[in-house]
Design an enzyme around this catalytic site. Structure first.
Site, PDB file in Angstrom:
ATOM      1  N   HIS A   1      -2.833  -8.222  -7.450  1.00 44.30           N
ATOM      2  CA  HIS A   1      -4.172  -8.722  -7.098  1.00 44.30           C
ATOM      3  C   HIS A   1      -4.372  -8.043  -8.976  1.00 44.30           C
ATOM      4  O   HIS A   1      -3.928  -6.806  -9.337  1.00 44.30           O
ATOM      5  CB  HIS A   1      -4.876  -7.623  -7.028  1.00 44.30           C
ATOM      6  CG  HIS A   1      -4.857  -8.225  -4.927  1.00 44.30           C
ATOM      7  ND1 HIS A   1      -5.288  -9.193  -4.299  1.00 44.30           N
ATOM      8  CD2 HIS A   1      -3.790  -7.147  -3.952  1.00 44.30           C
ATOM      9  CE1 HIS A   1      -4.435  -8.972  -2.919  1.00 44.30           C
ATOM     10  NE2 HIS A   1      -3.838  -7.524  -2.523  1.00 44.30           N
TER      11      HIS A   1
ATOM     12  N   SER B   1       6.721  -8.837   5.749  1.00 45.61           N
ATOM     13  CA  SER B   1       7.656  -8.773   4.346  1.00 45.61           C
ATOM     14  C   SER B   1       6.592  -9.940   3.508  1.00 45.61           C
ATOM     15  O   SER B   1       6.675 -10.826   4.344  1.00 45.61           O
ATOM     16  CB  SER B   1       9.283  -9.445   4.322  1.00 45.61           C
ATOM     17  OG  SER B   1       9.986  -8.729   5.147  1.00 45.61           O
TER      18      SER B   1
ATOM     19  N   CYS C   1      11.449  -5.788   4.656  1.00 45.54           N
ATOM     20  CA  CYS C   1      12.409  -5.405   6.357  1.00 45.54           C
ATOM     21  C   CYS C   1      13.614  -6.604   6.321  1.00 45.54           C
ATOM     22  O   CYS C   1      13.780  -7.588   6.445  1.00 45.54           O
ATOM     23  CB  CYS C   1      11.145  -5.963   7.408  1.00 45.54           C
ATOM     24  SG  CYS C   1      11.308  -5.425   8.573  1.00 45.54           S
TER      25      CYS C   1
END
Length: 264
Positions: free
Chosen positions: A118, A113, A141
């Site tokens: 970027h 998780s 998750c």
């Protein structure tokens, strides 16, 4: 809003992994090399690690996740990265609570998780085109859904083109032993976009339903040259210049949207 299936009684933790990936592009035209460098500097400052950290922190709040750790970095000459580790469970201080009280779910699923971003500013060496790309991944998750952050992320960045991928992996087992490979209804990422965003973008889907893979890409419907010019106004350009720049920009947008070179 994510539409859940009827609530399931689970055996243990919900082991479904949901991953949402964004590629967001901003396209610009800067006439001179100096203007292109100033565009890079502007983007680099506008979307530095501090700003990106705030955006991802907001995402964590929107999807209802708890932040465990933040790592961020600005790069030289340009670009930035931020990674936030998140959990579905509240953060517990081991020193205060004792190791035995730490949820196994937090420890076991920490690596799955996370939210990352970027950035990639770049320019064409001759033709005046400058682009900024932000790659964002939200992986969760459990019952937390990254789809809740869709609209916020699109609105937070200068999104001329957006390419999105969503997939669900793994399974969770109910108390009767039956495996469930998805826990919410979806036939397109578009189901979770606001009416305002849908009205502004042209959209295209490629979905593989049996594999729980959903792909949507979109670009702005309306083309306003002034929105793409850096430190310049369309009214100050000759008709010939406007037509040339508009053609370059539209080609760049089409190539980024389709993911291939079209002019060759």
């Amino acid at each position: 809003m994510v539409k859940p299936l009827p609530r399931l009684r689970l055996q243990g933790f919900n082991n479904l992994t949901k991953a949402l990936s964004f590629n967001i592009y901003d396209v610009c035209y800067a006439r001179t090399e100096e203007e292109r460098q100033r565009y890079i500097d502007y983007i680099d400052e506008r979307y530095d690690a501090d700003r990106l950290t705030q955006i991802l922190t907001d995402v964590a709040e929107i999807i209802g996740a708890n932040i465990l750790n933040i790592a961020r970095q600005d790069y030289d000459p340009q670009g930035a990265s931020v990674t936030i580790l998140i959990s579905e469970e509240p953060v517990i201080d081991k020193k205060q609570a004792g190791k035995e009280l730490i949820s196994d779910a937090v420890v076991t699923h920490m690596d799955k998780s996370h939210i990352t971003v970027h950035t990639y500013p770049e320019t064409h060496p001759q033709e005046g085109i400058a682009t900024f790309r932000a790659d964002i991944d939200v992986a969760t998750c459990g019952v937390i859904s990254p789809l809740k952050a869709l609209n916020y992320l699109i609105e937070s960045l200068e999104s001329d083109i957006v390419i999105m991928d969503y997939r669900v992996r793994g399974f969770t087992r109910d108390v009767k032993g039956k495996k469930h490979f998805i826990d919410h209804k979806i036939n397109s990422i578009q189901n979770f976009l606001s009416k305002s965003i849908k009205s502004r973008y042209e959209m295209f889907d490629v979905n593989v339903y049996q594999e729980n893979i959903f792909h949507t890409k979109m670009h702005l419907k309306d083309f306003d040259l002034d929105q793409y010019l850096f430190e310049e106004k369309a009214r100050n350009l000759s008709f010939k210049e406007r037509m040339k720049i508009e053609a370059l920009l539209k080609l760049e947008i089409e190539e980024l949207f389709h993911g291939r070179n079209l002019a060759e």
